[in-house]
Design an enzyme around this catalytic site. Sequence first.
Site, PDB file in Angstrom:
ATOM      1  N   ASP A 122       0.870  -1.173   0.000  1.00  0.00           N
ATOM      2  CA  ASP A 122       0.000   0.000   0.000  1.00  0.00           C
ATOM      3  C   ASP A 122       0.916   1.236   0.000  1.00  0.00           C
ATOM      4  O   ASP A 122       2.118   1.121   0.268  1.00  0.00           O
ATOM      5  CB  ASP A 122      -0.864  -0.055   1.267  1.00  0.00           C
ATOM      6  CG  ASP A 122      -1.585   1.239   1.533  1.00  0.00           C
ATOM      7  OD1 ASP A 122      -2.287   1.717   0.621  1.00  0.00           O
ATOM      8  OD2 ASP A 122      -1.451   1.776   2.651  1.00  0.00           O
ATOM      9  N   ASP A 182      -0.281   5.107   0.904  1.00  0.00           N
ATOM     10  CA  ASP A 182      -0.552   6.087   1.960  1.00  0.00           C
ATOM     11  C   ASP A 182      -0.484   5.449   3.343  1.00  0.00           C
ATOM     12  O   ASP A 182      -1.106   4.416   3.590  1.00  0.00           O
ATOM     13  CB  ASP A 182      -1.926   6.719   1.734  1.00  0.00           C
ATOM     14  CG  ASP A 182      -1.941   7.580   0.482  1.00  0.00           C
ATOM     15  OD1 ASP A 182      -2.006   8.796   0.597  1.00  0.00           O
ATOM     16  OD2 ASP A 182      -1.856   6.995  -0.622  1.00  0.00           O
ATOM     17  N   ARG A 203     -14.609  12.350  -0.732  1.00  0.00           N
ATOM     18  CA  ARG A 203     -13.442  13.176  -0.397  1.00  0.00           C
ATOM     19  C   ARG A 203     -12.961  13.967  -1.606  1.00  0.00           C
ATOM     20  O   ARG A 203     -12.631  15.151  -1.494  1.00  0.00           O
ATOM     21  CB  ARG A 203     -12.313  12.284   0.149  1.00  0.00           C
ATOM     22  CG  ARG A 203     -12.593  11.800   1.559  1.00  0.00           C
ATOM     23  CD  ARG A 203     -11.543  10.848   2.044  1.00  0.00           C
ATOM     24  NE  ARG A 203     -11.709   9.506   1.491  1.00  0.00           N
ATOM     25  CZ  ARG A 203     -10.811   8.547   1.563  1.00  0.00           C
ATOM     26  NH1 ARG A 203      -9.654   8.766   2.127  1.00  0.00           N
ATOM     27  NH2 ARG A 203     -11.052   7.356   1.059  1.00  0.00           N
TER      28      ARG A 203
HETATM   29 MG    MG Z   1      -2.811   3.083   3.604  1.00  0.00          MG
END
Ligand code: MG
Length: 210
Positions: free
Chosen positions: A9, A11, A54
């Site tokens: 992943d 972020d 978002r």
């Molecule tokens: Mg993440």
Amino acid sequence: MGRFLVVCDVDSTLIDNEVIELIADAAGTGERVADITSRAMAGELDFKESLRERVATLEGLPVSKLAGIRDRISVTTGAQDLIDAVHARGGIIAAVSGGFHETLDPLAADWGLDWWAANRFEIVDGKLTGRVLGDIVDATAKADSLRMLAARHDIPLSATIAVGDGANDLEMMAAAALGVAFCAKPIVQQRATVSITERDLRLVIPLFGA
Ligand SMILES: [Mg+2]
């Protein structure tokens, strides 16, 4: 271990930030977006819907603002060491991100990742429209990417590792032989094979042989 695949992943995993929050700060919607992000990562909201919500707050943000955001991204301790260690042992390392190509592409190229996927902002007249182009990279897309890369490189799923911190990483962690929770949300720690609680990606390296 023979040839192997590591899928990470981005972020809060390869980088310390949630990029959408940095972008939202620039758009003046930071607090609202941070709240939705933490609920989504804790598994309380549908990821796709929460991402659309978002991104909608970013409507009208000039693309030129994204350059300054890249400078605010902090790469996680040990990220480059992890990538280099995978390559030194003949492995493949990829990133799947619920974040955005606009900020990930330069980083991924610098790092020397073998492959990566992320979302893409719709941009019209130099401004974000508040919409995402194409399919959103969600939990299922992340797991599909892991399986696709394993097949493409002729690597058995038994030689795959997935590393992540959020609820949208759980599917790929379940698809991999080894699911590694990295400074993860409680729901992710509970379901992981291994949980790393110190913010240093070098701690993933000894797991290659596991
Ligand atoms: Mg993440």
